[in-house]
Enzyme design. Sequence first.
Site, PDB file in Angstrom:
ATOM      1  N   GLY A 171       0.847  -1.186   0.000  1.00  0.00           N
ATOM      2  CA  GLY A 171       0.000   0.000   0.000  1.00  0.00           C
ATOM      3  C   GLY A 171       0.880   1.231   0.000  1.00  0.00           C
ATOM      4  O   GLY A 171       2.094   1.133  -0.076  1.00  0.00           O
ATOM      5  N   SER A 172       0.254   2.398   0.078  1.00  0.00           N
ATOM      6  CA  SER A 172       1.055   3.624   0.101  1.00  0.00           C
ATOM      7  C   SER A 172       0.147   4.830   0.171  1.00  0.00           C
ATOM      8  O   SER A 172      -1.021   4.776  -0.215  1.00  0.00           O
ATOM      9  CB  SER A 172       1.937   3.768  -1.151  1.00  0.00           C
ATOM     10  OG  SER A 172       2.831   2.697  -1.273  1.00  0.00           O
ATOM     11  N   ASN A 173       0.718   5.922   0.629  1.00  0.00           N
ATOM     12  CA  ASN A 173       0.139   7.245   0.447  1.00  0.00           C
ATOM     13  C   ASN A 173       0.985   7.992  -0.572  1.00  0.00           C
ATOM     14  O   ASN A 173       2.216   7.939  -0.520  1.00  0.00           O
ATOM     15  CB  ASN A 173       0.153   8.045   1.756  1.00  0.00           C
ATOM     16  CG  ASN A 173      -0.662   7.391   2.842  1.00  0.00           C
ATOM     17  OD1 ASN A 173      -1.749   6.881   2.604  1.00  0.00           O
ATOM     18  ND2 ASN A 173      -0.135   7.404   4.067  1.00  0.00           N
TER      19      ASN A 173
END
Length: 709
Positions: A171-173
């Site tokens: 995942g990531s922002n």
Amino acid sequence: MSPPAVAGGGTVIRRTSYGIPHVLADDYRGVGQGLGYAFAEDNACVMAEIVVTLAAERSRWFGPDGVAGDLHYQRLNQSGVVERNLAGVSRQARDLVRGYVAGFNRYLAENGLPEACERWARPITEIDVWRRVHQVAGLTGGEGFQEQLVSAQPPGAPITAPARGEAERPGSNGIALGRQSTAAGTGMVLGNPHFDWDDTWRFYQHHLTIPGELNVSGAGLYGLPLVNIGHNDRLGWTHTASEAQTVTLSKLTLVPGDPTSYVVDGKAHRMIAEQVTAGGTTRTLYRTPDGPVVEDDLALQWTDTTAFVLRDANHGNLRVVDQWLAIARARSVPELHNALVRHQALPWVNTLASDSTGTAYYGDVQVVPHVTDDQRARCAADVPIGLVVLDGSRSDCGWGADPDAVTPGRLGPSRLPALIRRDHVSNFNDSPWLANPAAPLTGYPSIVGDVGTERSPRTRVGLDMIGTNDFSLSTLESAMLRNRNLTAEQGRAAVVEMCRANPTLPAGDGRPVDVRAACSALAAWPGTGDTGETSRGAYFWRSFITLTGRPGTKLWQVPFDPADPVHTPRGVNAADPGVQRAFADTVQAFAAAGVAVDVPLDAVQRYEGVPIHGCRGPEGCFNVISVPGPPRPGETQEIPHGTSFVMAVELTRNGPRMSSLLVYGQSADPASPHHTDQARLYAKKQWVKGEFTEREISRNADLSVHRLR
């Protein structure tokens, strides 16, 4: 200031504070050599583990638990998929890998094999590195189905296929700010990948320079000789895991009485049988021209009438190296988009970027199976698995074609979402729809992602964090590590009021539970993911919110409204009986595990003794540290996943200004001084100042220089 001379093919490795290597050479083979040498110095044993795993030798050195993986990788290796696809790779990419291998092996030759892994470590080969490239490209494809692929057997075989587990996905922002959202009218990027903290899936920070050709700084996954997330002098970019599905399943109709034959358009075809031997086990596995047969003990069972085939759009994708090199060479948003369209080789990720003109970019231009919505309506098989499952008995249900697709069978770039803005774009692992809420993206195929559906709490807190702020580099850093928790902001007060009014609550098993201690802990907790004495209550809240996700619980007072997707749902519904049962059940779980309800976060989230702040995405936390709750008896909490490399970069017309944190440090070796140095920095919410220019590098107080002649 000019870079030091590198005439004659020499390579210079300059390390600055926290062990960050800046590699300077006059060609791709040279920068590859310097990076391979530096990486071996920091992580030779991890690379050795990666190599033996991909060579299908893991069970030999690490025990029988590795047999399934050995069978999976041996099957890939004997198929020749890596060797076959090297023909599509550029000379620059081949030189980069060749140099990386030479540099890694040179370090081993000069210093010997590390004692910790000398039994299985060996010099690496170019094929070893290309296998790693292929593994990374297929991370959300066949890599995640290993056991289900090698356990797939016709009915009556003694092997039982396992269910597919729910592991933390990459995942990531990612936030890209344009000139309308920054105080100085510049472009800015915040990259915050959430990856496994397992040694083999870490990021390594570095800077690669070929004068006049390449100048890129950032981080790349272990074993890759390039920057995945980073910046050059005019452009910064990051990636987030995309919601686009990179695999599809085909439901085969089998020939009566012959479970290894299937029917397409009324004509029978035999499956291809492959004998694979690895880890002391020999097994016959099956495939069709579209891909291998896959099986689990739930929805994907191989019966007398039905079997399933996994088709992975990234199978054979080695072009990712050229793709990331093209991104690194792009110096503006238009050049970046053109690079994505020209190569179309990114696997499973969105791209967010900004440049020195203050232009921000979002794009999901990557490798996606060509499955249109019309095709899904015509060909969908009713299989409850959450993936696209197509009718394999009809040839018109196979992947289609677009004239602008670089690889046949994939959606062309013109069908994939992209957006250019002067204010901001972002992604927090939801679909492309609200990359910018003022300009919603629609019209793309549903295999790319949905539209008009509820966004995750992490997406909502991220969009709220952007707001209408005029960011500077320091305010972007502060926003990243503020450790906001959206569910706590929206519901802690209501829950405290509820539990104060009801000091005893019924649990799911009907027993009354005294909740006063937990109520007091939440009342004193400020509602963030910070560590320290004020964090008492943070872990209890996390565990409570997890249990509110059970069926029948109505968590929110105001339901999701597609007309207001950024601010709904909202308001924790503390009066809901399901919410109250979740609270009591959480108290019971803590008691059963012998954990105090007011345990500080410091005791739960530690890396080598260093307290690690942050919280889980489902709580509505931006700075993700994915330690699960509630606790279980005898369970030792470790950080499995979450914030890893963080980059905040401002792209000014005078060059980049960057701050970074690699939370677990440059080295996975506990004996290295760069194993916990950045964790201690992160714990104090301090950053590493980026050094990009020759002047900045030469003035670093910890500078060391190593020349490879």
